[in-house]
Every structure is written in C-alpha cells, then in structure tokens.
Design an enzyme around this catalytic site. Structure first.
Site, PDB file in Angstrom:
ATOM      1  N   HIS A   1     -18.018   5.244 -17.149  1.00 17.94           N
ATOM      2  CA  HIS A   1     -16.610   5.487 -16.845  1.00 17.94           C
ATOM      3  C   HIS A   1     -16.305   5.112 -15.403  1.00 17.94           C
ATOM      4  O   HIS A   1     -16.740   5.790 -14.473  1.00 17.94           O
ATOM      5  CB  HIS A   1     -16.284   6.973 -17.125  1.00 17.94           C
TER       6      HIS A   1
ATOM      7  N   GLU B   1     -19.075   7.347 -13.467  1.00 14.58           N
ATOM      8  CA  GLU B   1     -19.593   8.488 -14.242  1.00 14.58           C
ATOM      9  C   GLU B   1     -20.406   7.935 -15.398  1.00 14.58           C
ATOM     10  O   GLU B   1     -19.890   7.126 -16.175  1.00 14.58           O
ATOM     11  CB  GLU B   1     -18.421   9.256 -14.877  1.00 14.58           C
TER      12      GLU B   1
ATOM     13  N   ASN C   1     -12.059  13.766 -15.278  1.00 16.53           N
ATOM     14  CA  ASN C   1     -10.811  14.040 -15.996  1.00 16.53           C
ATOM     15  C   ASN C   1     -10.662  15.499 -16.399  1.00 16.53           C
ATOM     16  O   ASN C   1      -9.551  15.967 -16.626  1.00 16.53           O
ATOM     17  CB  ASN C   1     -10.655  13.097 -17.193  1.00 16.53           C
TER      18      ASN C   1
HETATM   19  N1  CAA Z   1      -8.654  -4.729  -6.255  1.00 18.53           N
HETATM   20  C1  CAA Z   1      -9.354  -4.895  -5.128  1.00 18.53           C
HETATM   21  N2  CAA Z   1      -9.082  -4.283  -3.961  1.00 18.53           N
HETATM   22  C2  CAA Z   1      -8.015  -3.459  -3.943  1.00 18.53           C
HETATM   23  C3  CAA Z   1      -7.218  -3.239  -5.093  1.00 18.53           C
HETATM   24  C4  CAA Z   1      -7.588  -3.913  -6.288  1.00 18.53           C
HETATM   25  N3  CAA Z   1      -6.902  -3.738  -7.423  1.00 18.53           N
HETATM   26  N4  CAA Z   1      -6.223  -2.364  -4.750  1.00 18.53           N
HETATM   27  C5  CAA Z   1      -6.409  -2.051  -3.454  1.00 18.53           C
HETATM   28  N5  CAA Z   1      -7.481  -2.700  -2.980  1.00 18.53           N
HETATM   29  C6  CAA Z   1      -8.053  -2.586  -1.641  1.00 18.53           C
HETATM   30  C7  CAA Z   1      -7.183  -3.279  -0.601  1.00 18.53           C
HETATM   31  O1  CAA Z   1      -7.578  -4.617  -0.415  1.00 18.53           O
HETATM   32  C8  CAA Z   1      -7.469  -2.471   0.642  1.00 18.53           C
HETATM   33  O2  CAA Z   1      -8.717  -2.834   1.221  1.00 18.53           O
HETATM   34  P1  CAA Z   1      -8.848  -3.024   2.809  1.00 18.53           P
HETATM   35  O3  CAA Z   1      -8.323  -1.748   3.398  1.00 18.53           O
HETATM   36  O4  CAA Z   1     -10.330  -3.250   3.014  1.00 18.53           O
HETATM   37  O5  CAA Z   1      -8.001  -4.211   3.104  1.00 18.53           O
HETATM   38  C9  CAA Z   1      -7.676  -1.059   0.122  1.00 18.53           C
HETATM   39  O6  CAA Z   1      -8.031  -1.189  -1.255  1.00 18.53           O
HETATM   40  C10 CAA Z   1      -6.420  -0.267   0.294  1.00 18.53           C
HETATM   41  O7  CAA Z   1      -5.383  -0.949  -0.389  1.00 18.53           O
HETATM   42  P2  CAA Z   1      -3.872  -1.048   0.090  1.00 18.53           P
HETATM   43  O8  CAA Z   1      -3.778  -0.923   1.580  1.00 18.53           O
HETATM   44  O9  CAA Z   1      -3.224  -2.208  -0.582  1.00 18.53           O
HETATM   45  O10 CAA Z   1      -3.161   0.162  -0.602  1.00 18.53           O
HETATM   46  P3  CAA Z   1      -3.418   1.672  -0.444  1.00 18.53           P
HETATM   47  O11 CAA Z   1      -3.843   2.049   0.917  1.00 18.53           O
HETATM   48  O12 CAA Z   1      -2.218   2.272  -1.059  1.00 18.53           O
HETATM   49  O13 CAA Z   1      -4.697   1.920  -1.393  1.00 18.53           O
HETATM   50  C11 CAA Z   1      -5.631   2.581  -3.455  1.00 18.53           C
HETATM   51  C12 CAA Z   1      -4.642   1.670  -2.765  1.00 18.53           C
HETATM   52  C13 CAA Z   1      -7.045   2.205  -3.019  1.00 18.53           C
HETATM   53  C14 CAA Z   1      -5.469   2.375  -4.934  1.00 18.53           C
HETATM   54  C15 CAA Z   1      -5.316   4.036  -2.992  1.00 18.53           C
HETATM   55  O14 CAA Z   1      -3.979   4.293  -3.231  1.00 18.53           O
HETATM   56  C16 CAA Z   1      -6.158   5.065  -3.690  1.00 18.53           C
HETATM   57  O15 CAA Z   1      -7.294   5.317  -3.342  1.00 18.53           O
HETATM   58  N6  CAA Z   1      -5.565   5.692  -4.714  1.00 18.53           N
HETATM   59  C17 CAA Z   1      -6.234   6.688  -5.556  1.00 18.53           C
HETATM   60  C18 CAA Z   1      -6.688   5.999  -6.787  1.00 18.53           C
HETATM   61  C19 CAA Z   1      -7.368   6.938  -7.716  1.00 18.53           C
HETATM   62  O16 CAA Z   1      -7.399   8.143  -7.554  1.00 18.53           O
HETATM   63  N7  CAA Z   1      -7.949   6.357  -8.763  1.00 18.53           N
HETATM   64  C20 CAA Z   1      -8.595   7.102  -9.801  1.00 18.53           C
HETATM   65  C21 CAA Z   1      -7.653   7.201 -10.956  1.00 18.53           C
HETATM   66  S1  CAA Z   1      -8.352   8.147 -12.266  1.00 18.53           S
HETATM   67  C22 CAA Z   1      -9.158   7.040 -13.196  1.00 18.53           C
HETATM   68  O17 CAA Z   1      -9.167   5.879 -12.991  1.00 18.53           O
HETATM   69  C23 CAA Z   1      -9.947   7.586 -14.302  1.00 18.53           C
HETATM   70  C24 CAA Z   1      -9.278   7.928 -15.548  1.00 18.53           C
HETATM   71  O18 CAA Z   1      -9.978   8.011 -16.555  1.00 18.53           O
HETATM   72  C25 CAA Z   1      -7.873   8.262 -15.626  1.00 18.53           C
END
Ligand code: CAA
Length: 284
Positions: free
Chosen positions: A140, A152, A190
């Site tokens: 996961h 995970e 989750n």
């Molecule tokens: N691919 C590659 N790199 C990415 C990316 C992607 N899709 N999206 C963002 N990045 C990178 C950016 O390049 C940037 O890297 P640097 O700082 O080295 O340049 C970094 O991540 C931060 O990105 P941004 O500045 O564009 O945007 P941000 O500061 O808003 O960060 C985020 C975006 C990393 C998504 C941040 O908002 C975050 O950590 N969010 C939380 C996400 C989260 O909790 N995810 C788990 C969801 S639950 C799940 O997935 C499981 C489930 O079963 C539901």
C-alpha cells in the site's frame, strides 16, 4: 527470488506513480491499461512526470530517457507474464480485484508475487482467488507515490515470510520506509486517517466553518501539510467514499460511516482534484 521486472495493473494516479518510482529504481516495468486507447495515455502520464522532474533539476534528462526505455505499456494482462512481481492498482472493488488476481495467477510463473495496492479490502480475501495465497500480499503506497516515504506491507493470513521479505527488499530499493500491518480493516494508516477525514466532512456539513478555515486550522495548528478536506480532494472523493464504505461494512465501526455530503458529492461527479472540483476548485 530476485525481482527484476515489476508489472503494474492500472494507470491512474497510483499506478503511474508506482511505475515511475520502479523505473527510477532500475526495474523494468510493464504497465497494463484497460484498453488500447489507454496505452499512450499510460506511458504519457509517466513520461510527463519524469519530464517535470527533469525541468525542476531533480533528474538528469539522460536518466529519464533510460528510465522510459525500461517501460512497456500493454493492453492485455497476458503481456505481464514476464513480471516477477505485479502490483495491482485498480478501483476498490473486491470482485474486480479477485478477477484480476485469478487471471494473473494463471498467467505468471508460480514463484511470482502478486501484490495489491488496496487501501481497504482484505488481502486474505483477494488471495483466495489464487492458488498461491502464500505469494500474495498488500503493498500500500501513498499519494503522491513519488513523494510519500511510507509503504505499508499487509500480511494476509496465508502470506509467507519469504514473500514479505522480498517485498520489504523491493520497498527499500524504491526508497520507501516499510511497516508491516496485519490484514485488519484500514491496516494502519487508513484505520487512523479515514475517521479523521469522515469527521472533518461531517463537521463541514454541519456548518462548523468554511473548508478553508477548517483546513487552515489543521495546517497551522497541527503542522499537517494539507487539511483534511484538501487531502480528501487529493485522494479523490470517490476513493475516500469507497474506502469508508468498505471499512464500515467490514468492521461495523461507526467512526468509518460516510457523511451524506460525501455521498452526494460523489453522485454528482465532484471527485476532487481529478475532476477539477471537490471541496475546492482546481485548474485542470
Ligand atoms: N510527483 C513527484 N513529485 C511531486 C508530486 C508528484 N505527483 N507532487 C509534489 N511533488 C514534489 C514537488 O516536486 C516538491 O518537491 P521539492 O520540494 O523537492 O521541489 C514537493 O513534492 C512539494 O510539492 P509542491 O511544493 O508542489 O506542493 P506542496 O508543498 O503542496 O506538496 C504534497 C505537495 C507533497 C502532496 C503535500 O501537500 C503533502 O505532503 N500532502 C499530504 C499528502 C498525503 O497525506 N498523502 C497521503 C494520502 S492517503 C493515501 O494515499 C492512502 C490511502 O489509501 C487513501
């Protein structure tokens, strides 16, 4: 067994992200999209993300090209036969996943490992569709897969120690920190995340505050990168609802019960970032 070729089934956000990190870790990747039309889109999605990394100076152009040369997009499951490990990333639908696992079981070498990226379904039940339940587990990943550090590993009732050890090794090559979770509703993340998002949507529905106010409170008060409503938009409201429903049905725990607003938003196609509208509006 040494994993050299990784198969990915499905090329949504998660499938494409997992394909990308697998390529960058040096694996050969075969990605399966549902039909012919998706093939270029599938490859294009990974290509675009690699190009973005190059333009931000995170990746050399040559490395991106080498990675892409190891990617093959296919439209028939049979073309995954050479994979040592397949990671399935299709919709949260048990019957669909079981039918894919049944087909993969008959197509792949007996020692190949079958993994599901499911967020909520039982690995033990998915594995029952195969004749190799000891070689089935949950892998996961989190969204966005290239950024989130956690992987995970979910151990079904039949998953062998060897299968877990191989998956742990692959996770390390992919640059992830692995935790092992039992096959219980929601696994670790989750189980904790969905009640929080469900509560936030319920509170918003009840008028506790504007989406931006609730999210800013969590960001600024707790240091989370995103508030719960923006996070639901990122995950996808359809995915969030499917997870909540599965967890509620399988556990009976009312903390997972989806609010009516979430169901209504999904019914009208407001699915979050991917459709341009959820709790917020997005440029597409
Ligand atoms: N691919 C590659 N790199 C990415 C990316 C992607 N899709 N999206 C963002 N990045 C990178 C950016 O390049 C940037 O890297 P640097 O700082 O080295 O340049 C970094 O991540 C931060 O990105 P941004 O500045 O564009 O945007 P941000 O500061 O808003 O960060 C985020 C975006 C990393 C998504 C941040 O908002 C975050 O950590 N969010 C939380 C996400 C989260 O909790 N995810 C788990 C969801 S639950 C799940 O997935 C499981 C489930 O079963 C539901």
């Amino acid at each position: 067994m040494v994993v050299q070729t990784i198969g990915v089934v499905g090329c949504g956000q998660m499938g494409a992200g997992i394909a990308e990190i697998s390529l960058l870790a040096g694996y050969a990747v075969i990605i399966y999209g549902r039909n012919e039309d998706l093939r270029p889109a599938c490859r294009g999605r990974v290509q675009q993300s690699l190009q973005r990394a190059v333009s931000r100076g995170k990746l050399e152009g040559g490395e991106a090209e080498k990675a892409l040369a190891r990617l093959r997009g296919v439209a028939h499951l049979a073309e995954l036969a050479a994979a040592d490990l397949v990671i399935e990333c299709v919709a949260e639908d048990l019957a669909l996943k079981q039918s894919i696992f049944r087909s993969l079981d008959s197509l792949l070498r007996p020692e190949a490992i079958l993994a599901s990226n499911t967020s909520s379904l039982s690995i033990t039940e998915i594995a029952l569709a195969t004749r190799r339940p000891d070689r089935v587990l949950g892998m996961h990943f989190f969204n966005p897969a290239p950024v989130m550090r956690l992987l995970e590993l979910v151990r079904g009732l039949h998953t062998s120690d060897e299968t877990l050890a191989i998956a742990r090794k692959v996770g390390a090559y992919l640059g992830k920190i692995t935790v092992t979770a039992p096959d219980s509703p929601g696994f670790i993340v989750n189980r904790l995340l969905i009640p929080y998002i469900v509560e936030a949507i319920g509170a918003y529905e009840a008028g506790l505050g504007e989406a931006a106010v609730l999210d800013a409170s969590v960001r600024l008060g707790m240091g989370h990168p995103l508030g719960p409503l923006a996070l639901a938009d990122l995950i996808g409201l359809d995915v969030t609802l499917a997870i909540a429903d599965t967890l509620y049905q399988s556990s009976g725990n009312p903390y997972f019960k989806a609010p009516a607003l979430l169901r209504r938003m999904v019914a009208v196609g407001r699915l979050g970032r991917k459709t341009g509208q959820g709790f917020y509006q997005y440029q597409r």
